[in-house]
Design an enzyme around this catalytic site. Structure first.
Site, mmCIF file in Angstrom:
data_model
loop_
_atom_site.group_PDB
_atom_site.id
_atom_site.type_symbol
_atom_site.label_atom_id
_atom_site.label_comp_id
_atom_site.label_asym_id
_atom_site.label_seq_id
_atom_site.Cartn_x
_atom_site.Cartn_y
_atom_site.Cartn_z
ATOM 1 N N GLU A 77 -47.513 51.800 -22.050
ATOM 2 C CA GLU A 77 -47.492 52.768 -20.958
ATOM 3 C C GLU A 77 -47.369 54.186 -21.496
ATOM 4 O O GLU A 77 -48.119 55.080 -21.082
ATOM 5 C CB GLU A 77 -46.337 52.465 -19.989
ATOM 6 N N HIS A 104 -41.186 43.194 -9.865
ATOM 7 C CA HIS A 104 -41.791 42.213 -10.761
ATOM 8 C C HIS A 104 -41.373 40.861 -10.220
ATOM 9 O O HIS A 104 -40.195 40.621 -9.999
ATOM 10 C CB HIS A 104 -41.240 42.362 -12.187
ATOM 11 N N THR A 105 -42.305 39.998 -10.010
ATOM 12 C CA THR A 105 -41.952 38.652 -9.546
ATOM 13 C C THR A 105 -42.616 37.633 -10.443
ATOM 14 O O THR A 105 -43.744 37.826 -10.907
ATOM 15 C CB THR A 105 -42.405 38.424 -8.095
ATOM 16 N N ARG A 106 -41.900 36.587 -10.705
ATOM 17 C CA ARG A 106 -42.404 35.488 -11.518
ATOM 18 C C ARG A 106 -41.879 34.196 -10.920
ATOM 19 O O ARG A 106 -40.933 34.195 -10.153
ATOM 20 C CB ARG A 106 -41.910 35.596 -12.963
#
Length: 127
Positions: A77, A104-106
């Site tokens: 980034e 953020h999802t997992r």
């Protein structure tokens, strides 16, 4: 809020970097630092889910690239954003970076290994 991005806008991201959230620290409408669980010394200590770049900026920097290889871990980034903007030019969104609108999802248990034992941020953010 991304639609109003003039150049590069930024906002907090929830459940990232081993913390409940990471965010740009904003004072008087300007980014002045980073609340992060990992390498706050990075030029742009931000997750890729935490910024947007206007198409005009992309078109005006045709040699700017987001490297899959060749960057140090966690520096992709920063390496990209250094090519197109400065920290002083960043546009804080999400109520001056005090609201988490992106997570953020997992499909795995959340890792909060870098979450401080005591609240260290200057604002209270619900995640």
């Amino acid at each position: 809020q991304m639609r109003t991005t003039r150049k590069v806008s930024v906002w907090p991201v929830g459940l990232v970097g081993g913390r409940r959230y990471e965010r740009p620290v904003v004072e008087n409408g300007k980014v002045v630092g980073w609340y992060t669980g990992w390498r706050a010394d990075r030029p742009f200590a931000i997750d890729m889910a935490g910024f947007a770049v206007s198409l005009q900026v992309i078109l005006s920097h045709p040699k700017a690239v987001f490297k899959r290889r060749g960057s140090q871990p966690g520096m992709q980034e920063s390496d990209f954003l250094k090519q197109i903007t400065t920290v002083e030019e960043l546009e804080p969104k999400a109520n001056n970076c005090t609201k988490v609108l992106v997570w953020h999802t997992r499909t795995e248990k959340v890792n909060l290994a870098n979450e401080p034992k005591y609240h260290l941020d200057t604002v209270t953010i619900e995640v």
